[in-house]
Write an enzyme that holds these catalytic residues in place. Sequence first.
Site, mmCIF file in Angstrom:
data_model
loop_
_atom_site.group_PDB
_atom_site.id
_atom_site.type_symbol
_atom_site.label_atom_id
_atom_site.label_comp_id
_atom_site.label_asym_id
_atom_site.label_seq_id
_atom_site.Cartn_x
_atom_site.Cartn_y
_atom_site.Cartn_z
ATOM 1 N N TRP A 39 0.672 -1.179 0.043
ATOM 2 C CA TRP A 39 -0.093 -0.055 -0.062
ATOM 3 C C TRP A 39 0.679 1.175 -0.160
ATOM 4 C CZ3 TRP A 39 2.008 1.882 4.344
ATOM 5 C CH2 TRP A 39 2.173 0.987 5.338
ATOM 6 N N ASN A 40 2.095 1.214 0.203
ATOM 7 C CA ASN A 40 2.870 2.644 0.318
ATOM 8 C C ASN A 40 3.298 3.344 -1.182
ATOM 9 O OD1 ASN A 40 4.527 0.243 -0.636
ATOM 10 N ND2 ASN A 40 6.421 1.130 0.430
ATOM 11 N N LYS B 251 -3.175 -7.266 -8.173
ATOM 12 C CA LYS B 251 -4.129 -7.033 -7.025
ATOM 13 C C LYS B 251 -3.736 -6.026 -6.103
ATOM 14 C CE LYS B 251 -4.590 -8.827 -2.738
ATOM 15 N NZ LYS B 251 -4.999 -7.502 -2.127
ATOM 16 N N PRO B 252 -4.074 -4.867 -5.953
ATOM 17 C CA PRO B 252 -3.588 -3.754 -5.264
ATOM 18 C C PRO B 252 -3.917 -4.115 -3.815
ATOM 19 C CG PRO B 252 -5.475 -2.906 -6.390
ATOM 20 C CD PRO B 252 -5.457 -4.390 -6.840
ATOM 21 N N GLU C 64 9.590 -8.759 -3.267
ATOM 22 C CA GLU C 64 10.041 -7.730 -2.865
ATOM 23 C C GLU C 64 9.520 -7.366 -1.393
ATOM 24 O OE1 GLU C 64 12.409 -5.775 -4.097
ATOM 25 O OE2 GLU C 64 12.211 -6.501 -6.455
ATOM 26 N N CYS D 118 10.173 0.600 2.011
ATOM 27 C CA CYS D 118 10.583 -0.568 2.324
ATOM 28 C C CYS D 118 12.371 -0.412 2.454
ATOM 29 C CB CYS D 118 10.469 -1.526 1.276
ATOM 30 S SG CYS D 118 10.843 -1.027 -0.211
ATOM 31 N N GLU E 38 13.347 -6.131 -9.609
ATOM 32 C CA GLU E 38 12.431 -5.204 -10.526
ATOM 33 C C GLU E 38 13.209 -4.232 -11.241
ATOM 34 O OE1 GLU E 38 9.172 -4.332 -7.730
ATOM 35 O OE2 GLU E 38 8.210 -5.570 -8.963
ATOM 36 N N GLU F 98 -5.623 -4.032 -0.049
ATOM 37 C CA GLU F 98 -6.946 -3.476 -0.023
ATOM 38 C C GLU F 98 -7.127 -2.274 0.269
ATOM 39 O OE1 GLU F 98 -6.243 -5.723 2.873
ATOM 40 O OE2 GLU F 98 -7.040 -4.447 4.247
ATOM 41 N N GLY G 252 10.346 -6.806 2.864
ATOM 42 C CA GLY G 252 10.697 -5.841 3.829
ATOM 43 C C GLY G 252 12.166 -5.598 4.404
HETATM 44 P P1 NDP Z 1 1.451 -6.991 3.347
HETATM 45 O O1 NDP Z 1 2.341 -8.123 2.973
HETATM 46 O O2 NDP Z 1 0.455 -7.141 4.440
HETATM 47 O O3 NDP Z 1 0.561 -7.094 1.925
HETATM 48 C C1 NDP Z 1 1.161 -7.031 0.597
HETATM 49 C C2 NDP Z 1 0.099 -7.691 -0.367
HETATM 50 O O4 NDP Z 1 -0.209 -9.058 -0.287
HETATM 51 C C3 NDP Z 1 -1.320 -6.998 -0.188
HETATM 52 O O5 NDP Z 1 -2.076 -6.720 -1.453
HETATM 53 C C4 NDP Z 1 -2.094 -8.275 0.463
HETATM 54 O O6 NDP Z 1 -3.565 -8.097 0.445
HETATM 55 C C5 NDP Z 1 -1.663 -9.391 -0.201
HETATM 56 N N1 NDP Z 1 -1.521 -10.608 0.705
HETATM 57 C C6 NDP Z 1 -1.525 -10.789 2.112
HETATM 58 N N2 NDP Z 1 -1.692 -12.210 2.589
HETATM 59 C C7 NDP Z 1 -1.424 -12.805 1.271
HETATM 60 C C8 NDP Z 1 -1.484 -14.204 0.909
HETATM 61 N N3 NDP Z 1 -1.299 -15.126 2.208
HETATM 62 N N4 NDP Z 1 -1.361 -14.642 -0.153
HETATM 63 C C9 NDP Z 1 -1.430 -13.559 -1.385
HETATM 64 N N5 NDP Z 1 -1.539 -12.324 -1.171
HETATM 65 C C10 NDP Z 1 -1.517 -12.012 0.306
HETATM 66 O O7 NDP Z 1 2.336 -5.944 3.083
HETATM 67 P P2 NDP Z 1 1.880 -4.504 3.072
HETATM 68 O O8 NDP Z 1 0.764 -4.140 2.303
HETATM 69 O O9 NDP Z 1 1.392 -4.315 4.754
HETATM 70 O O10 NDP Z 1 3.119 -3.450 2.903
HETATM 71 C C11 NDP Z 1 4.175 -3.114 3.901
HETATM 72 C C12 NDP Z 1 5.122 -4.218 3.503
HETATM 73 O O11 NDP Z 1 5.852 -4.082 2.167
HETATM 74 C C13 NDP Z 1 6.496 -3.689 4.254
HETATM 75 O O12 NDP Z 1 7.356 -4.829 4.918
HETATM 76 C C14 NDP Z 1 7.449 -3.389 3.416
HETATM 77 O O13 NDP Z 1 8.750 -3.286 3.842
HETATM 78 C C15 NDP Z 1 7.218 -4.248 2.012
HETATM 79 N N6 NDP Z 1 7.678 -3.477 0.956
HETATM 80 C C16 NDP Z 1 8.588 -3.877 0.136
HETATM 81 C C17 NDP Z 1 8.854 -3.082 -0.916
HETATM 82 C C18 NDP Z 1 10.165 -3.757 -1.765
HETATM 83 O O14 NDP Z 1 10.206 -3.361 -2.971
HETATM 84 N N7 NDP Z 1 10.931 -4.620 -1.318
HETATM 85 C C19 NDP Z 1 8.376 -2.033 -1.394
HETATM 86 C C20 NDP Z 1 7.169 -1.468 -0.639
HETATM 87 C C21 NDP Z 1 6.845 -2.206 0.381
HETATM 88 P P3 NDP Z 1 -4.149 -7.275 1.703
HETATM 89 O O15 NDP Z 1 -3.667 -5.799 1.919
HETATM 90 O O16 NDP Z 1 -5.641 -7.298 1.012
HETATM 91 O O17 NDP Z 1 -4.133 -8.116 2.782
#
Ligand code: NDP
Length: 727
Positions: free
Chosen positions: A391-392, A415-416, A489, A523, A701, A418, A491
């Site tokens: 979401w960031n 899928k963005p 990608e 991240c 990426e 939620e 954390g």
């Molecule tokens: P989440 O891991 O909670 O969610 C990421 C996505 O995965 C969401 O769309 C989520 O859906 C979905 N999801 C969650 N569980 C599952 C599953 N079991 N199977 C399939 N899809 C699933 O991350 P956040 O959205 O909270 O983002 C923050 C995190 O992302 C931080 O740890 C950050 O460091 C990392 N990040 C990494 C980056 C990188 O390039 N390395 C860049 C940006 C962020 P829903 O939201 O509906 O739960």
Amino acid sequence: MPEESLGIRPLNRQSTPAPPARDELEESRRRQLIEVTIDSLAEVGYVGSTLAQIASRAGVSPGLVAHYFSDKDGLLAASFRTLARRVGQRVRARLAQAATARGRIQAVIDANLAPEEFDQRTGSAWLAFWGQVLHAEGLKRVQKVYQVRTLSNLRHALKRLVPAHEAHSLAAMIAAMIDGVWLRAALSNWQEADSEGARALLTAFVDGRLREYALPDRAGAGTGAGAGTGGGAGADNGNGTGTAPSATPSFYAARKPAAATTITSINPATGATLAQLAVDGPAQVDAAVGRALEAQRLWAAMTGAARARVLRRAAELLRARNRELAELETRDTGKPIQETIAVDVASGADCLEYFAGLAASLAGEHLDLGPGAFGYTRREPLGVVAGIGAWNYPLQIACWKAAPALACGNAMLFKPAEVTPLSAIALAEVLREAGLPDGVFQVVQGYADTGRLLTRHPQIRKVSLTGEVGTGKAVMADAAATLKHVTLELGGKSPLIVFDDASLDNAVSGALLANFYSAGEVCSNGTRVFVQRRIKAEFTQRLQARAAAMRVGDPMDPNTQVGALISEAHMEKVLGYIARGRAEGAQLLVGGHRVSTGDLANGFFVAPTVFDGCQDDMAIAREEIFGPVMTLLTFDDEDEVVARANATEFGLAAGVFTHDLTRAHRVIARLQAGTCWINNYNVTPVELPFGGVKMSGLGRENGRAAIEHYSQLKSVYVAMGDVDAPY
Ligand code: NDP
């Protein structure tokens, strides 16, 4: 041909039920044999349950049992799978009814400790299997799948209630308790506990643990914990009145309705509802995959140059709609407009343009194999691929995944997250307007369940996730069943190292960029700022002054530098970490509190926070906070700082500030990180591959490297002479 002539009597079709089809008969015979096996296990145990014994109970010949299951191991594995499947079905049914994260945990407990599981027959059969799991490969596999599922269900629910790293250990604890309570009851011949007692025990345990997160020292609520207490230097918006964070973030519960049929997108700066969208379930995902399969064939058949034209037009359209899309992104994420208007849309457009540039030049190679043959490779698309975003940086992430995928000739379902569902829809519109055929890029909306439908779909060939480490593991495990390509990608907890010969002002700028851009929700942030002792005091003084002067405010105001965090629950998590930092003895230099004055009262704002006097083993220096919280650490020499910087499970990014470029390159080479900066931080041009090592991810990426992750090679051998066969 008339039926009579085939010797089939046409009469009595309606009055006589048709005999069961052969498959049905076989299936019902298999089921019967499995039930007999469960009876046998309950009565005479594993050793006593021989093929002959089971056959005689079922009134069939041992040969027939062998026909269906090969041998005893096959029969027992099938029976074990049946028991595990029954619990799995009960868990799924209860999960579907659960309206809250806590309810989902209870669903797992209740299903696993249901009266049916304490029934003498089922319980004894389970017990017989548990005893053999270590010795029988087939049983081990069933048990593993069952265990992974239980843990994943628990973890996913717990992530809504406790910090992510705690969710893992707490899930393992709850799973172990479920097994332990059940096993003790079984071994006591169901004297020690019944289903109701066992469930009550687990419920009390879970409630107790969750309550602990509500305590001031764990969750950051209440006095002395930093949330709204007025401690710290404060940002220029002053200190908010502060609200006590609760352990169970009602925000998530409210966001995910009981039947989870809709998503409500909320502006985190005001709490206002932006939109309501329907959740896509299995039927919608299947239909989208069907459309994508068809569309992908057409898209892949176009030349790279034709695909490039579409992507380039999309980049131009994004730029033309920059302000409108930046405002949309600011409303959906709470990030300041001064960032989204300069970075989010533009970096998405850069990415589309860059991969448009590569699309026409994708090629294999020619290999000379001597006079009699040559070989060549073809670079081909994977097919239908999935992107799942965090979401960031919603729009940027969608572009970073879509651009290379489409350039290579794939179709993508995206899928963005939620909480930020809107800008991906805008990207789909832009792509369509640019001439992308229907079905090549589709957005599916939903919670993690929808994400799982993508990662588990047999016709999707790859999944690229941006998200937390725990989600990465779950996605990879799910993708394994269909051997999908995976890019993760994830954390980080990245180090930023400032040597004593660095330009101090540049280093302070780097540290601020590395911690407070997007309110710290980045991240790759360099949240562990290691400063060499000789310059530490001067560095800290300049940093403190600049951090305290940062403007927290309405994200739509162009002067605002720090906007809102993504949600109330996330704000509570960040405040909880601030409280932990104080409790662990770190010295709060700046911020440390929620900002809720005036118009910000309904939003989720936290002041930029700097802790000094930190130790490497403090939670704030080890765990990803994903908020505006910087930890300052002091070091003396190069070897020491490299060792400390690498002492983490993460490996996403790292930065070094120094005028000694020999040292800069030497240190960077020793740092365990996928993306590094020398004398700057958090700059991510599309030309440079981006990604992590260790637990921060797999794959890359951006850059040419991304092409490898969205295409596959076909090797072709071409003979130019006769076939030389020895027979
Ligand atoms: P989440 O891991 O909670 O969610 C990421 C996505 O995965 C969401 O769309 C989520 O859906 C979905 N999801 C969650 N569980 C599952 C599953 N079991 N199977 C399939 N899809 C699933 O991350 P956040 O959205 O909270 O983002 C923050 C995190 O992302 C931080 O740890 C950050 O460091 C990392 N990040 C990494 C980056 C990188 O390039 N390395 C860049 C940006 C962020 P829903 O939201 O509906 O739960």
